[in-house]
Design an enzyme around this catalytic site. Structure first.
Site, PDB file in Angstrom:
ATOM      1  N   ASP A 148      -6.777  11.037 -99.184  1.00 16.37           N
ATOM      2  CA  ASP A 148      -7.615  11.875-100.060  1.00 16.37           C
ATOM      3  C   ASP A 148      -6.827  13.056-100.625  1.00 16.37           C
ATOM      4  O   ASP A 148      -5.718  13.383-100.158  1.00 16.37           O
ATOM      5  CB  ASP A 148      -8.819  12.381 -99.247  1.00 16.37           C
ATOM      6  CG  ASP A 148     -10.093  12.458-100.074  1.00 16.37           C
ATOM      7  OD1 ASP A 148      -9.994  12.673-101.298  1.00 16.37           O
ATOM      8  OD2 ASP A 148     -11.166  12.317 -99.479  1.00 16.37           O
ATOM      9  N   ASP A 174     -17.615   9.483-105.506  1.00 16.15           N
ATOM     10  CA  ASP A 174     -18.483   9.784-104.367  1.00 16.15           C
ATOM     11  C   ASP A 174     -19.944   9.532-104.730  1.00 16.15           C
ATOM     12  O   ASP A 174     -20.826   9.684-103.886  1.00 16.15           O
ATOM     13  CB  ASP A 174     -18.323  11.248-103.935  1.00 16.15           C
ATOM     14  CG  ASP A 174     -17.095  11.439-103.049  1.00 16.15           C
ATOM     15  OD1 ASP A 174     -16.530  10.435-102.585  1.00 16.15           O
ATOM     16  OD2 ASP A 174     -16.706  12.599-102.820  1.00 16.15           O
TER      17      ASP A 174
END
Ligand code: GLA
Length: 682
Positions: free
Chosen positions: A442, A504
């Site tokens: 990430d 997301d």
């Protein structure tokens, strides 16, 4: 009339032609749909167009490396100088070295003391032309480079509109349509990573539907622009956006650009298919070939930071039971990480949550026959972490200015070897001691500064190098590129990674639009797509499990909720969708992809080839019509008959010619419902 040397590169459906001379950069004569073998422009460009009034006495058409200050008034391929000198560029010699379907163009400017090498490769399998440029400082003083285009390509005079993509966290791949005009069209990204804000690519459509596409293989700052030219054509250019002072080449030093990938096809679907083929050939799979994309369970939305070892083991058991094949332990597992304020950098298991380390959980997962994956965010550090307390100067900063945090975190300076060594060691310790075969990597913030002197590009190169170092030492490991969802999706990082976390936002309706943008540039097997919770954590909207599953199914499927809590008929349905994915994934991830809009909020997506396609039909809003439009399927052959089987329903046979021209009758669907069809030639 003189016959110049032509450099002709042919693909299956594209041709590039450059007019070469020993004393000038090659001129762009053609880039577009395939010409007949041997077709050339006939004569040198300058001989075929008279000089207009009020013009220089030397005609300066678009070349593959247009330079400033030598009669070219368009965008320059290079902006550079040596303390204010040597800021013009004009090749004094040119050598073209051809190697099959590739060519190296070696330009030397003896006046500015600059050498430029442009590498062109046209891959006939994908019809993607790849361009990159290397500049060497041949002078005896440093050369400051402010801009070096990776590639310069022409667009035909009937190019009329450009579609690029913007967005934000939870809202990636928002299509931005701009008409092309005499105003300069330009998109820039200065966020230090690929960004949600400006995907490094675009497509351009022409009056006759011919579509051009370009994307920049780079995970950092970039700029692209399209400018109208005096001869009615357009000039498309892409490169890294360089910060002031970022590149000062010492004598003998070189700057190499990332690659610009360009292609051309009859329509946007053709461009997507070409890009898919090109990205497929860049992906470095463990063992050399892609294995079927395993179904993921990602713990994030089900657990967030609340890791409980016993509960996670139960989750794994429950996940294996519904058919999950890879269990990814997301954020929250490492020392002291109970929320997003602390601990990034402290890459060892939290002793309270995992008193015996991660091994018991990882073994439990692999014992169930699943792979074990782990979330990391290597480039980041929280000020509240052991790492930052020990090495406070490892994070990027500018002296005298406050450090700007985002999600309470700072960015580590990867250009310091000790930083990469630390990160490598910590990750290698985990990989060497645990059965980890997957890293979700990430990057949860934009960069502000990248050092006292700007080191944006070096930071990206070091991140690539760290990934490469890890996969070289642990070749079985796959990596997922994530940056707050889809903030790091590009063809550059695709060489080092194996999946993109696209957003997301797991809301299925939002996701349809996001995935269509993604699929314009990237193949579906790299598209992380999870069946999320209802209500959606991102939007609060509630969608049926069937709809959520059918939206996630064409990508690399995953599940992102607590599957322990799914019972009864819903659990059976989830199992059945996962099983369906497994029967379809080879076809979904191996063939071509087409997307289309039938009108009346009916969007479709087809995977496969002329002989067999899997068709996904999505209705995003309730119909506004009494009778919904039919779905025209351009990929089918008018010469064949097809059996159409809506999943779980009766099959019917149709003529390909009819399905192509008139269309498949659309089934009754309410808003946020979908139907999958298998269409097989008889
Ligand atoms: C980012 C990712 C999420 C999740 C969190 C963890 O937002 O996109 O999927 O991994 O970080 O903090």
């Amino acid at each position: 009339m003189s016959q110049p040397d032509w450099l002709i590169l042919n693909g299956r459906f594209v041709t590039a032609i450059l007019e070469c001379s020993a004393t000038d950069a090659p001129l762009w004569r053609y880039w577009g749909p395939r010409l007949a073998d041997g077709a050339t422009p006939g004569a040198a460009l300058r001989e075929t167009r008279p000089l207009p009034t009020f013009s220089l006495d030397f005609d300066q058409p678009l070349s593959i490396f247009p330079g400033l200050g030598v009669g070219w008034f368009g965008q320059s391929a290079l902006l550079a100088h040596r303390a204010g000198e040597d800021w013009t560029f004009q090749a004094t010699s040119c050598l073209v070295e051809r190697d099959g379907n590739a060519a190296t163009i070696i330009l030397r400017d003896d006046v500015a003391a600059i050498d430029v090498e442009i590498l062109l490769k046209l891959d006939p399998a994908s019809d993607v032309l790849t361009l990159s440029t290397k500049l060497t400082n041949k002078g005896d003083q440093p050369l400051d480079v402010h801009w070096l285009a990776a590639g310069n390509v022409p667009l035909p005079s009937d190019a009329k509109a450009v579609r690029s993509y913007g967005g934000r966290h939870n809202g990636e791949f928002v299509a931005i349509d701009d008409p092309l005009s005499r105003s300069l069209w330009r998109r820039e990204n200065r966020r230090g990573l690929t960004s949600h804000d400006a995907f490094p690519g675009a497509i351009v459509t022409c009056d006759d539907g011919t579509t051009y596409g370009a994307q920049f293989a780079w995970s950092g700052n970039h700029a692209q622009q399209i400018e109208w030219l005096d001869d009615g054509r357009w000039h498309w250019q892409m490169g890294e956006w360089l910060a002031p002072g970022e590149v000062a080449l010492e004598p003998g030093e070189a700057l190499e650009t990332p690659e610009m990938l360009v292609t051309c096809a009859a329509d946007a679907n053709g461009v997507a298919q070409n890009f898919h083929a090109a990205i497929r050939s860049r992906t470095n799979w463990p063992g050399g070939t892609m294995k079927p994309r395993p179904v993921h369970l990602n713990t994030w939305e089900g657990f967030y930071f609340n890791h409980d070892e016993a509960a996670l083991k139960d989750l794994a058991t429950s996940a294996a039971e519904v058919g999950i094949e890879r269990f990814v332990l997301d954020d929250g597992w490492f020392a002291g990480r109970n929320d997003d304020r602390t601990s990034l950098g402290d890459w060892w298991p939290d002793a309270n949550k995992y008193p015996n380390g991660l091994k018991p959980l990882a073994d439990h997962v692999t014992g169930l026959g699943m792979e074990f994956g782990l979330w990391v965010e290597p480039e980041m550090v929280n000020p509240d972490s052991e790492l930052c307390r020990t090495y406070p100067d490892w994070a990027f900063c500018v002296q005298g200015r406050p450090a700007i945090t985002a999600r309470n975190q700072l960015v580590l300076d990867l250009t310091r070897p000790e930083v990469c060594d630390y990160l490598y060691q910590k990750i290698a310790d985990l990989l060497a001691t645990l059965p980890i075969s997957y890293l979700k990597w990430d990057h949860n913030r934009d960069l502000t500064v990248a050092g006292q002197r700007p080191k944006y590009r070096a930071q990206v190169q070091e991140a690539y190098a760290l990934m490469a170092r890890i996969t070289a030492a642990f070749p079985h490991v796959e990596i997922e590129a994530c940056a707050g969802g889809g903030g790091r999706i590009d063809a550059g990082i695709a060489r080092y990674t194996h999946r993109f976390w696209v957003s997301d936002n797991n809301d299925a309706t939002s996701r349809i639009a996001i995935q269509r943008g993604f699929l314009q540039f990237m193949p579906p097997e790299l598209m992380g797509a999870h069946i999320g919770a209802a209500p959606s954590h991102a939007t609060g909207r509630v969608q049926s499990l069937n709809f959520r599953s059918m939206v996630a199914l064409p990508g690399h499927l995953g599940v992102e909720f607590d599957v322990r809590k799914v019972e009864g008929a819903q659990r059976e349905a989830l199992k059945s969708w996962i099983a369906t994915y497994k029967t379809m994934r080879d076809q979904l991830h191996g063939g071509k992809v087409w997307t289309g809009d039938a009108g009346d909020s009916l969007l479709w997506q087809a995977h496969g080839d002329e002989g067999e396609v899997i068709l996904f039909l999505y209705r995003t809003l309730p119909t506004a019509l009494r009778y919904s439009p039919a779905i025209r399927l351009p990929m089918l052959s008018e010469k064949r008959r097809y059996r159409v089987t809506p999943l779980g329903k009766e099959a019917s046979d149709h003529d390909g010619a009819w399905l192509k021209a008139a269309g498949l009758p659309s089934p009754p669907l309410r808003g946020e419902q979908a139907q999958i069809f298998r269409i097989i030639a008889l």
